[in-house]
Write a protein that holds these residues in place. Structure first.
Motif, PDB file in Angstrom:
ATOM      1  N   LEU A  38     -12.850  15.179-158.786  1.00 33.11           N
ATOM      2  CA  LEU A  38     -13.448  14.799-160.068  1.00 33.11           C
ATOM      3  C   LEU A  38     -14.493  15.811-160.536  1.00 33.11           C
ATOM      4  CD1 LEU A  38     -13.732  10.955-159.497  1.00 33.11           C
ATOM      5  CD2 LEU A  38     -12.160  12.134-161.039  1.00 33.11           C
ATOM      6  N   THR A  39     -15.319  16.295-159.623  1.00 39.09           N
ATOM      7  CA  THR A  39     -16.315  17.304-160.025  1.00 39.09           C
ATOM      8  C   THR A  39     -15.619  18.605-160.409  1.00 39.09           C
ATOM      9  OG1 THR A  39     -16.730  17.926-157.728  1.00 39.09           O
ATOM     10  CG2 THR A  39     -18.236  16.334-158.712  1.00 39.09           C
ATOM     11  N   ALA A  72     -19.556  14.914-163.999  1.00 37.46           N
ATOM     12  CA  ALA A  72     -20.692  14.587-163.140  1.00 37.46           C
ATOM     13  C   ALA A  72     -20.334  13.292-162.439  1.00 37.46           C
ATOM     14  CB  ALA A  72     -21.965  14.428-163.965  1.00 37.46           C
ATOM     15  N   VAL A  73     -20.519  13.242-161.113  1.00 38.59           N
ATOM     16  CA  VAL A  73     -20.041  12.093-160.335  1.00 38.59           C
ATOM     17  C   VAL A  73     -21.170  11.533-159.479  1.00 38.59           C
ATOM     18  CG1 VAL A  73     -18.371  11.313-158.620  1.00 38.59           C
ATOM     19  CG2 VAL A  73     -17.724  13.074-160.264  1.00 38.59           C
ATOM     20  N   GLY A  74     -21.323  10.213-159.533  1.00 36.83           N
ATOM     21  CA  GLY A  74     -22.266   9.509-158.670  1.00 36.83           C
ATOM     22  C   GLY A  74     -21.504   8.666-157.667  1.00 36.83           C
ATOM     23  N   ASP A  75     -22.096   8.484-156.503  1.00 38.19           N
ATOM     24  CA  ASP A  75     -21.480   7.681-155.453  1.00 38.19           C
ATOM     25  C   ASP A  75     -22.151   6.308-155.429  1.00 38.19           C
ATOM     26  OD1 ASP A  75     -20.061   6.806-153.293  1.00 38.19           O
ATOM     27  OD2 ASP A  75     -20.916   8.212-151.867  1.00 38.19           O
ATOM     28  N   GLY A 102     -23.650  13.173-171.976  1.00 35.27           N
ATOM     29  CA  GLY A 102     -23.852  11.812-171.499  1.00 35.27           C
ATOM     30  C   GLY A 102     -22.661  11.234-170.762  1.00 35.27           C
ATOM     31  N   ILE A 103     -21.661  12.061-170.467  1.00 35.82           N
ATOM     32  CA  ILE A 103     -20.444  11.597-169.814  1.00 35.82           C
ATOM     33  C   ILE A 103     -20.579  11.757-168.307  1.00 35.82           C
ATOM     34  CG2 ILE A 103     -17.956  11.982-169.550  1.00 35.82           C
ATOM     35  CD1 ILE A 103     -18.024  13.199-172.404  1.00 35.82           C
ATOM     36  N   TYR A 104     -20.242  10.691-167.580  1.00 35.41           N
ATOM     37  CA  TYR A 104     -20.224  10.791-166.119  1.00 35.41           C
ATOM     38  C   TYR A 104     -19.273   9.759-165.535  1.00 35.41           C
ATOM     39  CZ  TYR A 104     -23.541   6.833-166.040  1.00 35.41           C
ATOM     40  OH  TYR A 104     -24.154   5.620-166.198  1.00 35.41           O
ATOM     41  N   ALA A 105     -19.052   9.879-164.229  1.00 37.90           N
ATOM     42  CA  ALA A 105     -18.194   8.936-163.505  1.00 37.90           C
ATOM     43  C   ALA A 105     -18.966   8.406-162.304  1.00 37.90           C
ATOM     44  CB  ALA A 105     -16.921   9.632-163.035  1.00 37.90           C
ATOM     45  N   ALA A 106     -18.797   7.122-162.021  1.00 40.95           N
ATOM     46  CA  ALA A 106     -19.400   6.497-160.844  1.00 40.95           C
ATOM     47  C   ALA A 106     -18.275   6.052-159.918  1.00 40.95           C
ATOM     48  CB  ALA A 106     -20.258   5.307-161.255  1.00 40.95           C
ATOM     49  N   LEU A 107     -18.370   6.440-158.652  1.00 43.13           N
ATOM     50  CA  LEU A 107     -17.351   6.104-157.659  1.00 43.13           C
ATOM     51  C   LEU A 107     -17.786   4.909-156.832  1.00 43.13           C
ATOM     52  CD1 LEU A 107     -16.383   9.599-156.227  1.00 43.13           C
ATOM     53  CD2 LEU A 107     -14.922   8.049-157.488  1.00 43.13           C
ATOM     54  N   TYR A 108     -16.851   4.004-156.604  1.00 45.54           N
ATOM     55  CA  TYR A 108     -17.083   2.836-155.746  1.00 45.54           C
ATOM     56  C   TYR A 108     -15.904   2.746-154.786  1.00 45.54           C
ATOM     57  CZ  TYR A 108     -20.330   1.703-159.485  1.00 45.54           C
ATOM     58  OH  TYR A 108     -21.343   1.757-160.405  1.00 45.54           O
ATOM     59  N   PHE A 109     -16.203   2.805-153.484  1.00 45.17           N
ATOM     60  CA  PHE A 109     -15.153   2.781-152.471  1.00 45.17           C
ATOM     61  C   PHE A 109     -15.143   1.461-151.726  1.00 45.17           C
ATOM     62  CE2 PHE A 109     -16.025   7.303-152.979  1.00 45.17           C
ATOM     63  CZ  PHE A 109     -14.745   7.795-153.142  1.00 45.17           C
ATOM     64  N   GLY A 110     -13.927   0.969-151.427  1.00 50.38           N
ATOM     65  CA  GLY A 110     -13.767  -0.165-150.525  1.00 50.38           C
ATOM     66  C   GLY A 110     -13.842   0.348-149.096  1.00 50.38           C
ATOM     67  N   VAL A 162      -6.035  13.553-164.672  1.00 48.11           N
ATOM     68  CA  VAL A 162      -5.491  14.879-164.379  1.00 48.11           C
ATOM     69  C   VAL A 162      -6.006  15.352-163.019  1.00 48.11           C
ATOM     70  CG1 VAL A 162      -5.530  17.308-165.092  1.00 48.11           C
ATOM     71  CG2 VAL A 162      -5.119  15.509-166.788  1.00 48.11           C
ATOM     72  N   ALA A 163      -7.290  15.157-162.754  1.00 48.45           N
ATOM     73  CA  ALA A 163      -7.887  15.600-161.488  1.00 48.45           C
ATOM     74  C   ALA A 163      -7.279  14.883-160.293  1.00 48.45           C
ATOM     75  CB  ALA A 163      -9.396  15.375-161.518  1.00 48.45           C
ATOM     76  N   LEU A 164      -6.981  13.605-160.446  1.00 53.00           N
ATOM     77  CA  LEU A 164      -6.468  12.807-159.334  1.00 53.00           C
ATOM     78  C   LEU A 164      -4.940  12.836-159.241  1.00 53.00           C
ATOM     79  CD1 LEU A 164      -8.903   9.772-159.538  1.00 53.00           C
ATOM     80  CD2 LEU A 164      -8.978  11.722-157.967  1.00 53.00           C
ATOM     81  N   HIS A 165      -4.275  13.475-160.198  1.00 54.11           N
ATOM     82  CA  HIS A 165      -2.816  13.532-160.171  1.00 54.11           C
ATOM     83  C   HIS A 165      -2.316  14.521-159.120  1.00 54.11           C
ATOM     84  CE1 HIS A 165       1.291  13.175-161.495  1.00 54.11           C
ATOM     85  NE2 HIS A 165       1.372  14.498-161.582  1.00 54.11           N
ATOM     86  N   GLY A 166      -3.035  15.595-158.932  1.00 55.70           N
ATOM     87  CA  GLY A 166      -2.620  16.599-157.954  1.00 55.70           C
ATOM     88  C   GLY A 166      -2.825  16.090-156.541  1.00 55.70           C
ATOM     89  N   PRO A 167      -2.322  16.818-155.579  1.00 53.70           N
ATOM     90  CA  PRO A 167      -2.504  16.395-154.186  1.00 53.70           C
ATOM     91  C   PRO A 167      -3.987  16.393-153.809  1.00 53.70           C
ATOM     92  CG  PRO A 167      -1.079  18.353-154.344  1.00 53.70           C
ATOM     93  CD  PRO A 167      -1.543  18.034-155.706  1.00 53.70           C
TER      94      PRO A 167
END
Length: 126
Positions: A8-9, A14-17, A30-38, A79-84
């Protein structure tokens, strides 16, 4: 989890965990992504019950000041997560998009922000 964040980066997000990234790393847009993992789960690869397969559910919540910018961020993430996804010592499938709730607007912050959670499942084997 690091491989997802790296993808994603690498797409310019910009990515937060577990929440928003530090304010200093959020771009002027002002665009960002927040990740939440199980917690993930080990999965039996065969009837012998060898548990070398692993499945991980995660959510990427895209946040932006406008609905259009959120949709732009979602497309960048797809697009970022489509590749291996490269995970050292493992073979990983492409993350499978599971959907999520519709876009919403957070009026409790000023100025209001739009957000859209997208859920994924990633599987890998040793």
């Amino acid at each position: 989890m690091d491989a997802i964040k790296t993808a994603l980066t690498g797409a310019g997000l910009a990515v937060g965990d577990g929440g928003a990234p530090p304010a200093a790393s959020i771009p002027q847009s002002g665009i960002y992504a927040a990740l939440y993992f199980g917690p993930g789960q080990s999965v039996s690869e065969s009837l012998a019950d060898a548990r070398t397969d692993f499945a991980l559910d995660f959510q990427v919540t895209y946040v932006a000041p406008t609905a259009e910018k959120v949709l732009w961020a979602v497309q960048r993430g797809r697009v970022a997560l489509h590749g291996p996804i490269a995970v050292a010592g493992r073979s990983a499938w492409r993350p499978e998009e599971q959907g999520g709730p519709p876009m919403d607007r957070d009026d409790d912050v000023s100025p209001p922000l739009f957000y859209l959670p997208v859920q994924y499942r990633l599987q890998s084997t040793a």
